[in-house]
Design an enzyme around this catalytic site. Sequence first.
Site, mmCIF file in Angstrom:
data_model
loop_
_atom_site.group_PDB
_atom_site.id
_atom_site.type_symbol
_atom_site.label_atom_id
_atom_site.label_comp_id
_atom_site.label_asym_id
_atom_site.label_seq_id
_atom_site.Cartn_x
_atom_site.Cartn_y
_atom_site.Cartn_z
ATOM 1 N N LYS A 131 31.659 34.820 40.490
ATOM 2 C CA LYS A 131 31.801 35.539 41.584
ATOM 3 C C LYS A 131 30.451 36.154 42.150
ATOM 4 C CE LYS A 131 35.182 34.267 43.409
ATOM 5 N NZ LYS A 131 35.268 33.541 44.936
ATOM 6 N N TYR A 166 35.136 33.693 35.603
ATOM 7 C CA TYR A 166 35.797 33.185 37.341
ATOM 8 C C TYR A 166 34.445 34.698 37.806
ATOM 9 C CZ TYR A 166 37.852 35.844 41.258
ATOM 10 O OH TYR A 166 37.831 36.537 43.307
#
Length: 218
Positions: free
Chosen positions: A190, A186
């Site tokens: 990002k 994740y």
Amino acid sequence: MINQLIWSIGTLTLAVLFLQLCKFIIPYLRSSQLIKYKTEDAYALITGATDGIGKAIAIELADNGFNILIHGRNVEKLKSVEKEIIRKNTACKVINLIHDGSKSSRMDIAPISHLPITILVNNAGVGPISELATMSNQEIDQTIMLNTAFPSQLTHDLIPFLKKASLILNVSSYAGILPPPYLAVYAGTKAYNNAFSISLARELENIEVISLLSGLKI
């Protein structure tokens, strides 16, 4: 003479580093006003608009007079958000877009390409909390697909149809800057979102691009 040379080199180095820092932070500091994008019958497209940040942004844009294109993969949730928006803004036009960005990075935009879209909010994303070693290969692929490939492809396909004075808002996370444990995939996606936004902000002339760094207040 030597001291003067060292001092000059040091000063020049600091000046270069300062300019690089300014180039890095300027995209985050530019002010933005919604009125710039509020053209006649303007539409805003928000991905992942059935919950959380995406839903809140969709409702806020509707409250500010935009027609709304809400994206999600659950028909019932989309209908629920549509009803909530129209209940507050009876004149608002709401169109539902159903697509699972974790399974396919390309969404067919042909049915909406004729609309005067001035805002794109890339919000859809997922962040499974887990040790990397315990994540399945499918979970890794779907996280990367939804968080990076889907917004990249949608942005690429939509740019030619965005009207002048448009906004692309990419919902990112502080995890991309300060990566925590158990969020390796994740956080990596990002970081991609942040770099993607900054690069586009420098590339596009008539379209404003902003990376929204979201995060929990602890």
